[in-house]
Design a protein around this motif. Sequence first.
Motif, PDB file in Angstrom:
ATOM      1  N   ASN A  44       0.927  -1.230  -0.128  1.00 52.06           N
ATOM      2  CA  ASN A  44       0.161   0.039  -0.020  1.00 52.06           C
ATOM      3  C   ASN A  44       0.893   1.190   0.148  1.00 52.06           C
ATOM      4  O   ASN A  44       1.868   1.300  -0.834  1.00 52.06           O
ATOM      5  N   SER A  45       0.538   2.164   0.772  1.00 51.16           N
ATOM      6  CA  SER A  45       1.591   3.188   0.805  1.00 51.16           C
ATOM      7  C   SER A  45       2.227   3.649   2.169  1.00 51.16           C
ATOM      8  O   SER A  45       3.195   4.522   2.355  1.00 51.16           O
ATOM      9  N   ASP A  46       1.751   2.619   3.183  1.00 48.90           N
ATOM     10  CA  ASP A  46       2.423   2.983   4.537  1.00 48.90           C
ATOM     11  C   ASP A  46       3.167   1.943   5.087  1.00 48.90           C
ATOM     12  O   ASP A  46       3.690   2.094   6.454  1.00 48.90           O
ATOM     13  N   LYS A  68       5.547   8.863   4.259  1.00 47.49           N
ATOM     14  CA  LYS A  68       4.200   8.095   4.616  1.00 47.49           C
ATOM     15  C   LYS A  68       4.224   6.669   4.918  1.00 47.49           C
ATOM     16  O   LYS A  68       3.315   6.232   5.319  1.00 47.49           O
ATOM     17  N   ILE A  69       5.441   6.294   5.273  1.00 50.45           N
ATOM     18  CA  ILE A  69       5.644   5.045   5.824  1.00 50.45           C
ATOM     19  C   ILE A  69       5.516   5.110   7.220  1.00 50.45           C
ATOM     20  O   ILE A  69       6.468   5.717   8.084  1.00 50.45           O
ATOM     21  N   ASP A  70       4.428   4.454   7.860  1.00 50.28           N
ATOM     22  CA  ASP A  70       4.256   4.420   9.429  1.00 50.28           C
ATOM     23  C   ASP A  70       4.926   3.070   9.875  1.00 50.28           C
ATOM     24  O   ASP A  70       5.283   3.200  11.021  1.00 50.28           O
ATOM     25  N   LYS A 101       4.447  12.473  12.810  1.00 47.84           N
ATOM     26  CA  LYS A 101       4.132  10.701  13.254  1.00 47.84           C
ATOM     27  C   LYS A 101       5.263  10.280  13.287  1.00 47.84           C
ATOM     28  O   LYS A 101       6.420  10.429  12.451  1.00 47.84           O
ATOM     29  N   LEU A 103       7.806   6.915  12.969  1.00 49.62           N
ATOM     30  CA  LEU A 103       7.944   5.539  12.311  1.00 49.62           C
ATOM     31  C   LEU A 103       8.063   4.463  13.190  1.00 49.62           C
ATOM     32  O   LEU A 103       9.057   4.626  13.893  1.00 49.62           O
TER      33      LEU A 103
END
Length: 275
Positions: A44-46, A68-70, A101, A103
């Motif tokens: 996906n993107s995270d 955007k990577i969590d 946020k 990571l």
Amino acid sequence: MRILFLGTAASEGWPAVFCQCRNCERAREIGGKNIRTRSSVIINSDLKIDLPPDTYHHKISYDVDLAKIDFLLITHSHQDHFYPEELNMRAEPFAKLKNGKFLTVYGNEKVHEKLLNVLTKKTLESSVRIKVVEPFKSFRMGQYLVTPLLADHDKNEQCLIYVISDGERMILYGHDSGWFPEETWNRLAGFKLDLVIFDCTNGPSPEIRYHMGIEGVLRAKEEMVKMGVASNDTIFIATHFSHNGGLLHEELEGKLKPENVHVAYDGMIIDIPPR
Ligand SMILES: [Zn+2]
Ligand SMILES: [Zn+2]
Ligand SMILES: [Zn+2]
């Protein structure tokens, strides 16, 4: 679920960093899908798996927004999968993040130890969290349910492969690994996989310890279908290729495509539609 393959080579890349062998020269001459960087995917993107030394190249080649990577899942601490120093670039003054946020990095004890050695106080306080994971203990991370399984790889650490579900689809990120240990097969029996990514480092060699090759991949695929873990609808993908295996992209396809196994290449995107 969308999977972007950022890199598809074994630890030395292909063409390999310092190599002058015929297979590296052939790859340079033909180019295209034969140019392989160190292995990683984005889901996906995270969600990202592994942090190879080629991550910056991946960012600029595929226009990936790494902010955007969590969640970052690390399979093991080998240099081609894990370059922890890079994470310090996620804190001020090296990065200005819009959402502030953290990571979260998930990995084994060795990964944890290396992170504590290299991450600055500032990175740990403002940007990166660490979670230690253990084989066979499932955990949640956002929308994802993740089960780490034990690989047959470096015995100096608990090398992990991951079953990942995003609530819609379920995949196995299966490398680096040789033939899966018995306890991993037993646990796999409880899953229904939509997509499987296999280690194909050894290419045409029948060796299946530490890494697999074509023969190992096909045997593992057959075993999964027999067990009901996979079906005719499951997508199978081979990756982590080495110049020492010698087979270029089209030659690998010649052997794997008739068996319904995709040959990964850098930049490949697979979309699995929701059910
Ligand atoms: Zn590797
Ligand atoms: Zn070479
Ligand atoms: Zn490895």
